[in-house]
Design a protein around this motif. Structure first.
Motif, PDB file in Angstrom:
ATOM      1  N   GLN A  12       5.844 -12.526   3.014  1.00  0.00           N
ATOM      2  CA  GLN A  12       6.163 -12.763   4.422  1.00  0.00           C
ATOM      3  C   GLN A  12       6.269 -14.256   4.663  1.00  0.00           C
ATOM      4  O   GLN A  12       5.422 -15.045   4.219  1.00  0.00           O
ATOM      5  N   LEU A  22       2.283 -10.779  -0.804  1.00  0.00           N
ATOM      6  CA  LEU A  22       1.255  -9.771  -0.514  1.00  0.00           C
ATOM      7  C   LEU A  22       0.664  -9.164  -1.777  1.00  0.00           C
ATOM      8  O   LEU A  22      -0.459  -8.659  -1.756  1.00  0.00           O
ATOM      9  N   ALA A  89      -7.220 -11.157   7.220  1.00  0.00           N
ATOM     10  CA  ALA A  89      -6.098 -10.515   6.523  1.00  0.00           C
ATOM     11  C   ALA A  89      -5.153  -9.803   7.487  1.00  0.00           C
ATOM     12  O   ALA A  89      -3.970  -9.595   7.177  1.00  0.00           O
ATOM     13  N   GLU A  90      -5.656  -9.477   8.666  1.00  0.00           N
ATOM     14  CA  GLU A  90      -4.843  -8.729   9.621  1.00  0.00           C
ATOM     15  C   GLU A  90      -3.727  -9.576  10.234  1.00  0.00           C
ATOM     16  O   GLU A  90      -2.847  -9.039  10.895  1.00  0.00           O
ATOM     17  N   VAL A  92      -1.505 -10.690   8.546  1.00  0.00           N
ATOM     18  CA  VAL A  92      -0.374 -10.255   7.743  1.00  0.00           C
ATOM     19  C   VAL A  92      -0.168  -8.744   7.841  1.00  0.00           C
ATOM     20  O   VAL A  92       0.949  -8.269   8.047  1.00  0.00           O
ATOM     21  N   ILE A  93      -1.263  -7.988   7.727  1.00  0.00           N
ATOM     22  CA  ILE A  93      -1.120  -6.533   7.608  1.00  0.00           C
ATOM     23  C   ILE A  93      -1.355  -5.786   8.917  1.00  0.00           C
ATOM     24  O   ILE A  93      -1.179  -4.568   8.971  1.00  0.00           O
ATOM     25  N   LYS A 101      -6.346   4.191   8.530  1.00  0.00           N
ATOM     26  CA  LYS A 101      -6.743   3.659   7.231  1.00  0.00           C
ATOM     27  C   LYS A 101      -7.203   4.792   6.310  1.00  0.00           C
ATOM     28  O   LYS A 101      -6.922   4.790   5.113  1.00  0.00           O
ATOM     29  N   TYR A 108      -4.008   0.495   0.871  1.00  0.00           N
ATOM     30  CA  TYR A 108      -4.145  -0.428   2.000  1.00  0.00           C
ATOM     31  C   TYR A 108      -5.327  -1.353   1.772  1.00  0.00           C
ATOM     32  O   TYR A 108      -5.222  -2.568   1.957  1.00  0.00           O
ATOM     33  N   VAL A 111      -4.709  -4.188  -0.864  1.00  0.00           N
ATOM     34  CA  VAL A 111      -3.920  -5.308  -0.352  1.00  0.00           C
ATOM     35  C   VAL A 111      -4.771  -6.161   0.588  1.00  0.00           C
ATOM     36  O   VAL A 111      -4.764  -7.398   0.522  1.00  0.00           O
ATOM     37  N   GLU A 112      -5.521  -5.509   1.471  1.00  0.00           N
ATOM     38  CA  GLU A 112      -6.373  -6.220   2.419  1.00  0.00           C
ATOM     39  C   GLU A 112      -7.386  -7.107   1.699  1.00  0.00           C
ATOM     40  O   GLU A 112      -7.574  -8.278   2.063  1.00  0.00           O
TER      41      GLU A 112
END
Length: 201
Positions: A12, A22, A89-90, A92-93, A101, A108, A111-112
């Motif tokens: 991103q 990511l 991290a949020e 981005v995600i 979740k 998920y 990645v987080e």
């Protein structure tokens, strides 16, 4: 012969110009201004809250850090910084609600955790926090969630206690005005102010 399919983009671009991968996030591609800007525009509770503005993850982060400071007065600057960045991290995600979740499963979370570890390294924290600090963050997070649930998200007290536990009495140092949703600009500024007070570059 069929054309070779292009590999999907897994990075991103941030407003700072950084490109965060990511799949393999580098601490060198993380800037606090990008985090603050993103978190101030990510809604808690999927946007299902009262108020003229969303209740942002940036506001939530400031609230949790305030609660943790009251609960754990021995937390030093780096520990309080870890609290402030607990949902970094949020940026981005996004902030997926817990039921979603659970539907998505482990991918998920993987990645987080990768992004969160890169954030920690960028700002001088351990990639994996100590168990006691993680427990403290979780406790402060649950208390903040209880107040958000009952004051903003329409939960009855009994229901909120079932999901988030009973909150302790909080001292005057806990500024619950942060439960009043503010604009993205105000939330971003408050987050950056707290970061500036806690982080020494």
């Amino acid at each position: 012969m069929a054309a070779k399919r292009a590999k999907p983009r897994a990075w991103q671009r941030m407003l700072s110009g950084r490109r965060l991968d990511l799949l393999d996030p580098s601490p060198l591609d993380i800037e606090i201004e990008d985090i603050a800007h993103g978190l101030a525009r990510v809604a808690r509770w999927n946007g299902q809250t009262h108020g003229a503005h969303i209740f942002s993850v940036a506001q939530h982060s400031v609230l949790v850090e305030t609660v943790a400071s009251e609960l754990f007065p021995d937390f030093a600057g780096p520990e309080r910084l870890a609290v402030l960045l607990h949902d970094a991290a949020e940026y981005v995600i996004g902030d997926l609600i817990s039921p979603f979740k659970a539907v998505l499963g482990g991918d998920y979370k993987t990645v987080e955790l990768r992004i969160q570890a890169a954030v920690h390294l960028r700002f001088g924290l351990k990639p994996e926090l100590d168990a006691s600090l993680k427990a403290g963050i979780k406790r402060a997070d649950s208390i903040a969630a209880y107040f958000e649930a009952t004051r903003l998200a329409g939960f009855e007290d009994k229901e909120a206690r079932r999901f988030f536990g009973a909150p302790p009495a909080l001292g005057d140092s806990v500024d619950l005005r942060w439960l009043e949703p503010v604009s993205a600009t105000e939330a971003e500024s408050a987050f950056l102010d707290r970061f500036g007070a806690l982080f020494e570059d």
